[in-house]
Design a protein around this motif. Structure first.
Motif, PDB file in Angstrom:
ATOM      1  N   THR A 164       0.896  -1.153   0.098  1.00 23.52           N
ATOM      2  CA  THR A 164      -0.107  -0.086  -0.055  1.00 23.52           C
ATOM      3  C   THR A 164       0.852   1.059  -0.015  1.00 23.52           C
ATOM      4  O   THR A 164       0.340   2.293  -0.693  1.00 23.52           O
ATOM      5  CB  THR A 164      -1.071   0.057   1.096  1.00 23.52           C
ATOM      6  OG1 THR A 164      -1.762  -1.374   1.146  1.00 23.52           O
ATOM      7  CG2 THR A 164      -1.739   1.115   1.311  1.00 23.52           C
ATOM      8  N   GLU A 165       1.807   1.462   0.870  1.00 22.34           N
ATOM      9  CA  GLU A 165       2.937   2.359   0.869  1.00 22.34           C
ATOM     10  C   GLU A 165       3.434   2.582  -0.525  1.00 22.34           C
ATOM     11  O   GLU A 165       3.702   3.962  -0.969  1.00 22.34           O
ATOM     12  CB  GLU A 165       3.811   2.271   1.706  1.00 22.34           C
ATOM     13  CG  GLU A 165       3.326   2.413   3.143  1.00 22.34           C
ATOM     14  CD  GLU A 165       4.343   1.971   4.269  1.00 22.34           C
ATOM     15  OE1 GLU A 165       5.519   1.687   3.946  1.00 22.34           O
ATOM     16  OE2 GLU A 165       4.290   2.229   5.509  1.00 22.34           O
ATOM     17  N   MET A 166       3.748   1.469  -0.990  1.00 21.93           N
ATOM     18  CA  MET A 166       4.577   1.663  -2.600  1.00 21.93           C
ATOM     19  C   MET A 166       3.589   2.170  -3.511  1.00 21.93           C
ATOM     20  O   MET A 166       4.001   3.093  -4.276  1.00 21.93           O
ATOM     21  CB  MET A 166       4.996   0.387  -3.019  1.00 21.93           C
ATOM     22  CG  MET A 166       6.035  -0.328  -1.992  1.00 21.93           C
ATOM     23  SD  MET A 166       6.773  -1.976  -2.672  1.00 21.93           S
ATOM     24  CE  MET A 166       7.121  -1.578  -4.323  1.00 21.93           C
ATOM     25  N   MET A 167       2.373   1.795  -3.429  1.00 20.60           N
ATOM     26  CA  MET A 167       1.382   2.286  -4.474  1.00 20.60           C
ATOM     27  C   MET A 167       1.111   3.686  -4.170  1.00 20.60           C
ATOM     28  O   MET A 167       0.895   4.586  -4.997  1.00 20.60           O
ATOM     29  CB  MET A 167       0.081   1.551  -4.189  1.00 20.60           C
ATOM     30  CG  MET A 167      -0.033  -0.033  -4.615  1.00 20.60           C
ATOM     31  SD  MET A 167       0.633  -0.017  -6.599  1.00 20.60           S
ATOM     32  CE  MET A 167      -1.032   0.495  -6.936  1.00 20.60           C
ATOM     33  N   MET A 168       1.078   4.088  -2.949  1.00 21.12           N
ATOM     34  CA  MET A 168       0.535   5.505  -2.461  1.00 21.12           C
ATOM     35  C   MET A 168       1.996   6.214  -2.969  1.00 21.12           C
ATOM     36  O   MET A 168       1.846   7.563  -3.484  1.00 21.12           O
ATOM     37  CB  MET A 168       0.570   5.715  -0.991  1.00 21.12           C
ATOM     38  CG  MET A 168      -0.662   5.138  -0.390  1.00 21.12           C
ATOM     39  SD  MET A 168      -1.078   5.107   1.112  1.00 21.12           S
ATOM     40  CE  MET A 168      -1.221   7.250   1.521  1.00 21.12           C
ATOM     41  N   GLU A 170       4.247   5.842  -5.764  1.00 27.08           N
ATOM     42  CA  GLU A 170       4.033   5.961  -7.055  1.00 27.08           C
ATOM     43  C   GLU A 170       2.870   6.832  -7.442  1.00 27.08           C
ATOM     44  O   GLU A 170       3.123   7.742  -8.358  1.00 27.08           O
ATOM     45  CB  GLU A 170       3.651   4.348  -7.370  1.00 27.08           C
ATOM     46  CG  GLU A 170       5.131   3.717  -7.481  1.00 27.08           C
ATOM     47  CD  GLU A 170       4.625   2.107  -7.899  1.00 27.08           C
ATOM     48  OE1 GLU A 170       3.768   1.933  -8.494  1.00 27.08           O
ATOM     49  OE2 GLU A 170       5.840   1.449  -7.830  1.00 27.08           O
ATOM     50  N   ASN A 171       1.635   6.868  -6.823  1.00 29.47           N
ATOM     51  CA  ASN A 171       0.792   7.779  -7.201  1.00 29.47           C
ATOM     52  C   ASN A 171       0.838   9.240  -7.107  1.00 29.47           C
ATOM     53  O   ASN A 171       0.533   9.990  -7.410  1.00 29.47           O
ATOM     54  CB  ASN A 171      -0.501   7.211  -6.445  1.00 29.47           C
ATOM     55  CG  ASN A 171      -1.092   5.960  -6.971  1.00 29.47           C
ATOM     56  OD1 ASN A 171      -0.859   5.558  -8.129  1.00 29.47           O
ATOM     57  ND2 ASN A 171      -1.952   5.281  -5.961  1.00 29.47           N
ATOM     58  N   GLY A 172       1.925   9.325  -5.822  1.00 25.87           N
ATOM     59  CA  GLY A 172       2.142  10.626  -5.379  1.00 25.87           C
ATOM     60  C   GLY A 172       3.200  11.352  -6.357  1.00 25.87           C
ATOM     61  O   GLY A 172       2.774  12.544  -6.922  1.00 25.87           O
ATOM     62  N   ARG A 173       4.263  10.524  -6.743  1.00 25.76           N
ATOM     63  CA  ARG A 173       5.185  11.186  -7.869  1.00 25.76           C
ATOM     64  C   ARG A 173       4.506  11.074  -9.121  1.00 25.76           C
ATOM     65  O   ARG A 173       4.617  12.319  -9.786  1.00 25.76           O
ATOM     66  CB  ARG A 173       6.060  10.112  -8.085  1.00 25.76           C
ATOM     67  CG  ARG A 173       7.161  10.027  -6.895  1.00 25.76           C
ATOM     68  CD  ARG A 173       8.619   9.177  -7.428  1.00 25.76           C
ATOM     69  NE  ARG A 173       8.212   7.704  -7.632  1.00 25.76           N
ATOM     70  CZ  ARG A 173       8.183   6.873  -6.576  1.00 25.76           C
ATOM     71  NH1 ARG A 173       8.444   6.972  -5.440  1.00 25.76           N
ATOM     72  NH2 ARG A 173       8.064   5.717  -7.218  1.00 25.76           N
ATOM     73  N   GLY A 174       3.498  10.334  -9.663  1.00 26.17           N
ATOM     74  CA  GLY A 174       2.609  10.532 -10.737  1.00 26.17           C
ATOM     75  C   GLY A 174       1.788  11.858 -10.707  1.00 26.17           C
ATOM     76  O   GLY A 174       1.603  12.586 -11.825  1.00 26.17           O
ATOM     77  N   GLY A 175       1.187  12.195  -9.761  1.00 24.43           N
ATOM     78  CA  GLY A 175       0.376  13.359  -9.408  1.00 24.43           C
ATOM     79  C   GLY A 175       1.299  14.680  -9.706  1.00 24.43           C
ATOM     80  O   GLY A 175       0.874  15.569 -10.051  1.00 24.43           O
ATOM     81  N   ASP A 176       2.365  14.589  -8.958  1.00 25.48           N
ATOM     82  CA  ASP A 176       3.405  15.779  -9.188  1.00 25.48           C
ATOM     83  C   ASP A 176       3.741  16.105 -10.847  1.00 25.48           C
ATOM     84  O   ASP A 176       3.744  17.233 -11.387  1.00 25.48           O
ATOM     85  CB  ASP A 176       4.740  15.730  -8.660  1.00 25.48           C
ATOM     86  CG  ASP A 176       4.324  15.861  -6.898  1.00 25.48           C
ATOM     87  OD1 ASP A 176       3.238  16.145  -6.518  1.00 25.48           O
ATOM     88  OD2 ASP A 176       5.302  15.099  -6.115  1.00 25.48           O
ATOM     89  N   ASP A 177       3.859  14.965 -11.405  1.00 22.62           N
ATOM     90  CA  ASP A 177       4.457  15.311 -12.879  1.00 22.62           C
ATOM     91  C   ASP A 177       3.357  15.762 -13.716  1.00 22.62           C
ATOM     92  O   ASP A 177       3.301  16.539 -14.682  1.00 22.62           O
ATOM     93  CB  ASP A 177       5.014  13.937 -13.489  1.00 22.62           C
ATOM     94  CG  ASP A 177       6.300  13.473 -12.884  1.00 22.62           C
ATOM     95  OD1 ASP A 177       6.776  14.201 -12.370  1.00 22.62           O
ATOM     96  OD2 ASP A 177       6.645  12.194 -12.751  1.00 22.62           O
ATOM     97  N   ALA A 178       2.133  15.133 -13.221  1.00 26.91           N
ATOM     98  CA  ALA A 178       0.695  15.380 -14.009  1.00 26.91           C
ATOM     99  C   ALA A 178       0.521  17.118 -13.910  1.00 26.91           C
ATOM    100  O   ALA A 178       0.041  17.674 -14.708  1.00 26.91           O
ATOM    101  CB  ALA A 178      -0.272  14.759 -13.707  1.00 26.91           C
TER     102      ALA A 178
END
Length: 204
Positions: A164-168, A170-178
Motif C-alpha cells: 500500500t505504501e509503494m502504491m501511494m 507511486e501515485n504521489g510522484r505521478g501526481g506531481d508530474d501531471a
C-alpha cells in the motif's frame, strides 16, 4: 329359537373374522378375570391376533413372570432355548461390563476411591498421569498452531502495508508530474527576459 351351532373352522370373510375375534377375545379375558376373582386363582392370558397385535391379562396378585416360572417348575418344560440363553448371558455380560466402566469413570473423577487398595491407586495414578500428558501435548499443539496462524496473519498484513505504501508513493510522484504538465499546457506564452541595453554615454 336358540342360537344354532356354527362350524369351527377359519372364517373366510375378513370383516366377520375380525368381529368374531374381538368378541371372543373379550369373552376369554372376561372369563379369566372372573375365575381369578371368584376362585382366587392365578391366571395369565396372552392373545396374538392375525395382525400381530398382543392382548394380555394377568391376575392382580401375580405377575406373568411368576406364573411362567411356576409353570416351568411344575412341568419341567424349558421355556427358553439355547439361543435365548446365550442372548441372556450376553446381556448379563454387557451389563457387567457397563457397570465396571461406570465404576472406572467414577474412580477417574475421584469418587468412590476409598475401597481401592494401594496397588489399584497406583494404577489409577498412572492412568491419570498418562491422560494428563496427552492433554498437555494436545494443548501445546493447539497453541503452536494458533501461534503460526497469528504469525502468518501478521506477515500478510505487513506485506499488504508495504504494498500500500509503494502504491501511494507511486501515485504521489505521478501526481506531481501531471500537475506540472497541466501547468505548462495552460500557460499561453513563455516568459522571456529582455537583454539589457548598455546606456549611451552622455556627450560632453
Amino acid at each position: 329359537m336358540g342360537r344354532g351351532k356354527i362350524e369351527i373352522k377359519r372364517i373366510e370373510n375378513t370383516n366377520n373374522r375380525q368381529v368374531t375375534y374381538s368378541k371372543r377375545r373379550s369373552g376369554i379375558i372376561k372369563k379369566a378375570k372372573e375365575i381369578s376373582v371368584l376362585c382366587d386363582a392365578h391366571v395369565a392370558v396372552i392373545i396374538f391376533g392375525c395382525s400381530g397385535k398382543m392382548h394380555e391379562y394377568c391376575s392382580p396378585k401375580a405377575s406373568l413372570v411368576d406364573i411362567l416360572d411356576q409353570y416351568h417348575t411344575q412341568c419341567g418344560t424349558r421355556l427358553w432355548d439355547a439361543k435365548h440363553e446365550n442372548l441372556s448371558n450376553e446381556i448379563d455380560r454387557i451389563k457387567k461390563a457397563n457397570d465396571n466402566l461406570q465404576m472406572q469413570l467414577r474412580h477417574l473423577k475421584g469418587e468412590d476411591i476409598t475401597s481401592l487398595n494401594y496397588k489399584d491407586l497406583m494404577v489409577l495414578e498412572d492412568v491419570l498421569e498418562n491422560g494428563l500428558g496427552c492433554v498437555r501435548d494436545q494443548k501445546d499443539e493447539v497453541v503452536v498452531k494458533h501461534r503460526r496462524n497469528k504469525e502468518e496473519v501478521i506477515k500478510e498484513l505487513y506485506l499488504f502495508g508495504q504494498h500500500t505504501e509503494m502504491m501511494m508513493a507511486e501515485n504521489g510522484r505521478g501526481g506531481d508530474d501531471a500537475y506540472h504538465q497541466r501547468l505548462n499546457s495552460h500557460t499561453p506564452f513563455a516568459i522571456r527576459g529582455r537583454p539589457v541595453q548598455p546606456k549611451s554615454r552622455e556627450r560632453i
